[in-house]
Design a protein around this motif. Structure first.
Motif, short mmCIF file in Angstrom:
data_model
loop_
_atom_site.label_atom_id
_atom_site.label_comp_id
_atom_site.label_asym_id
_atom_site.label_seq_id
_atom_site.Cartn_x
_atom_site.Cartn_y
_atom_site.Cartn_z
N CYS A 1 68.77 60.20 57.96
CA CYS A 1 68.29 59.49 56.76
C CYS A 1 66.77 59.42 56.76
N ASN B 1 64.88 58.34 51.36
CA ASN B 1 64.45 58.84 50.05
C ASN B 1 65.11 58.10 48.89
N GLY B 2 66.11 57.30 49.18
CA GLY B 2 66.65 56.39 48.17
C GLY B 2 67.53 57.02 47.10
N CYS C 1 70.65 57.67 47.29
CA CYS C 1 71.93 56.96 47.29
C CYS C 1 71.80 55.65 46.52
N CYS D 1 73.18 62.47 48.49
CA CYS D 1 72.30 62.34 49.66
C CYS D 1 71.84 63.74 50.10
S1 SF4 Z 1 70.17 59.39 50.06
FE1 SF4 Z 1 70.26 57.44 51.11
S2 SF4 Z 1 71.30 57.90 53.04
FE2 SF4 Z 1 70.67 59.84 52.19
S3 SF4 Z 1 68.70 60.22 53.19
FE3 SF4 Z 1 68.27 59.22 51.23
S4 SF4 Z 1 68.13 57.02 51.70
FE4 SF4 Z 1 69.12 58.04 53.46
#
Ligand code: SF4
Ligand code: HEM
Lengths: 413, 72
Positions: free
Chosen positions: B17, B20-21, B23, B61
């Protein structure tokens, strides 16, 4: 779905004939040879969205860019591995993209902070003001290159500020990076020389941070200065740090301007869409920007080398063989996007591959999205009427990064 | 196998992880980026009604850092 090179179908993806006709070749590959094995390059080429998605998500150090994510055809032809190549060096620390886990992730974690969503959101005013200033300078000229003079200069100025470099250096750095993107892998043996040309710009920025005590006020560089390679507790040299930062400099400068200018041009080409987006810019532009990114992203491919035998997207790949993800083809895959070659500002986009995926997923996605949105917003609110002089426009038709490097816009009103 | 008692656990691989947000944008009721940009899982056990949201988060993700694990 094991489709391996058959005697009756052979193409060289780096040949001038293919490059002149890329979209049609991509379509033929997707339809008839979705996994195309090229014996000369010992590489499997994946052209469908679903398959690229699967390839790029492979983890556990099975597929790595140890040999380069952008190898030259010459290299591929002359280097056939009989097994997994050695992992990249960690002493000295190899350039970020070549590294394996956990080093890849550690190097990235040490400089990603300024590019995370909240920090990027805080740059909104800076980007908007730079865009406004640029427009004030450019509009009296009535005609300018929307890619470089407008989006390019703003993008490189933001990157200079992240590196702590004087804005006065911006133009020169931008020209160097664009030279790099014009680079034709068929003519040269490696990218190294071009990257080395940026060393002279990045090393002074690192030295300045060391002199200032690397107290954490420059989030891009200070984390790499205070990073220690465990278990030895070794600090990274200026050159090693520079090797981690080249990608952020090149990536930060090269792609965003092309997407911005072409995106505005695609809207202009379709007056009904431009009108629809303008009806509520604040609400609609962020949606249109997603389509601009899908449609205009310049990167054509990215390579990985197998570090063990594996089965991916239905084919068996032996350790040492290469896989190439054809990113642009994936973005035009009719299995993922209806009418994929049409620009439709508000099309449903469930997933994208324009920023890559998995380990190497673009670190600058949030910054790029903010910049494209702000630049298009300022342009469309300031300029009521404009047209493009496409006869004079220039496109980078290389095989690695494609896109409009010269897109002259004429201000009418 | 009593399907009614199946619960789904959200598992984050913290080594992958990168905060990057994506999710959190897809499923704000399940994920949040903290002020320091670290990811917080708001509900690590999801029931049937939130399953689709959790799956959407796994799908977007980019780092393949999320997994759903069935627990009985
Ligand atoms: S999408 Fe969510 S879980 Fe995946 S890398 Fe980005 S912050 Fe982490
Ligand atoms: C619209 C603009 C952009 C597009 C389309 C884009 C596209 C991509 C793609 C496809 C990758 C994956 C490469 C691979 O898998 O080999 C990538 C990686 C990366 N990008 Fe971007 N990018 C953009 C903007 C930016 C910006 C603004 C920055 C920096 C501020 C940046 C920095 C990086 C870095 C550091 C990587 C990681 C490289 C690696 O580890 O291999 N990019 N980008």
């Amino acid at each position: 779905m094991t489709v391996i090179a058959s005697a009756d179908f052979q193409i060289d993806l780096f040949s001038p004939e293919v490059i002149a006709n890329l979209e049609a070749v991509y379509k033929r590959l997707r339809d008839e040879h979705p996994v195309y094995y090229d014996r000369d390059y010992d590489t499997f080429f994946f052209s469908r969205f679903d398959d690229v998605w699967e390839v790029l998500r492979v983890g556990d150090n099975a597929l790595l860019a140890t040999e380069s994510n952008l190898p030259t055809p010459e290299y591929l032809r002359t280097h056939h591995n009989t097994g997994a190549p050695p992992f990249a060096s960690t002493n000295p620390m190899a350039p970020g993209p070549k590294l394996h886990s956990p080093w890849y992730e550690q190097m990235r974690a040490a400089h990603i902070t300024p590019l995370r969503p909240k920090r990027v959101a805080a740059l909104a005013d800076l980007v908007r003001n730079l865009a406004r200033e640029r427009l004030q300078t450019l509009l009296p000229q009535r005609k300018f290159n929307l890619t470089m003079d407008y989006a390019g200069v703003v993008g490189v100025t933001v990157i200079c500020s992240l590196f702590g470099l004087p804005a006065a250096r911006a133009r020169e750095i931008m020209d160097k990076v664009n030279e790099l993107a014009r680079y034709d892998p068929r003519k040269s043996t490696d990218l190294g020389a071009f990257f080395a040309a940026l060393t002279g710009d990045i090393i002074p920025a690192i030295q300045a941070r060391r002199a200032a005590g690397a107290d954490g006020s420059n989030l891009l560089i200070d984390g790499l200065i205070s990073y220690r390679v465990e278990p030895e507790g070794r600090a990274l040299s200026d050159q090693e740090i520079c090797d981690q930062l080249v990608c952020a400099m090149v990536g930060g400068i090269e792609s965003m301007p092309k997407v911005t200018s072409q995106g505005i041009m695609e809207l202009w080409r379709r007056p009904e869409q431009l009108k629809a987006v303008r009806a509520d810019l604040d609400a609609n532009l962020p949606i249109a920007v997603q389509e601009m990114i899908r449609y205009c992203a310049p990167a054509q491919y990215t390579f990985r080398t197998a570090h063990r035998d594996l089965t991916v997207a239905g084919v068996h790949v032996r350790a040492g063989q290469r896989v190439a993800s054809l990113l642009h083809s994936a973005s035009r895959d009719e299995r993922e996007f209806e009418d994929p070659d049409e620009f439709i500002w508000n099309r449903p986009i469930r997933r994208v591959l324009s920023f890559g995926l998995g380990q190497h997923h673009c670190i600058g996605k949030h910054l790029a999205t903010l910049e494209i949105t702000a630049l298009a917003h300022e342009f469309l609110t300031t300029v009521t009427s404009f047209e493009f002089s496409l006869d004079e426009a220039g496109k980078n038709r290389g095989v690695m990064q494609r896109g409009w490097i010269n897109l002259p816009v004429v201000i009418l009103d | 196998m009593q399907e009614t008692h199946t619960k789904t656990k959200i598992v984050v691989d913290r080594t992958l992880c990168d905060g990057n947000g994506n999710c959190a944008a897809a499923a704000p009721e399940l994920f949040r980026l903290e002020q320091d940009d670290t990811l917080k899982v708001l509900r690590d056990m999801v029931d049937e009604s939130q399953r689709a949201k959790a799956e959407a988060a796994v799908r977007v993700c980019p780092k393949a850092a999320l997994k759903l694990v069935e627990e009985r």
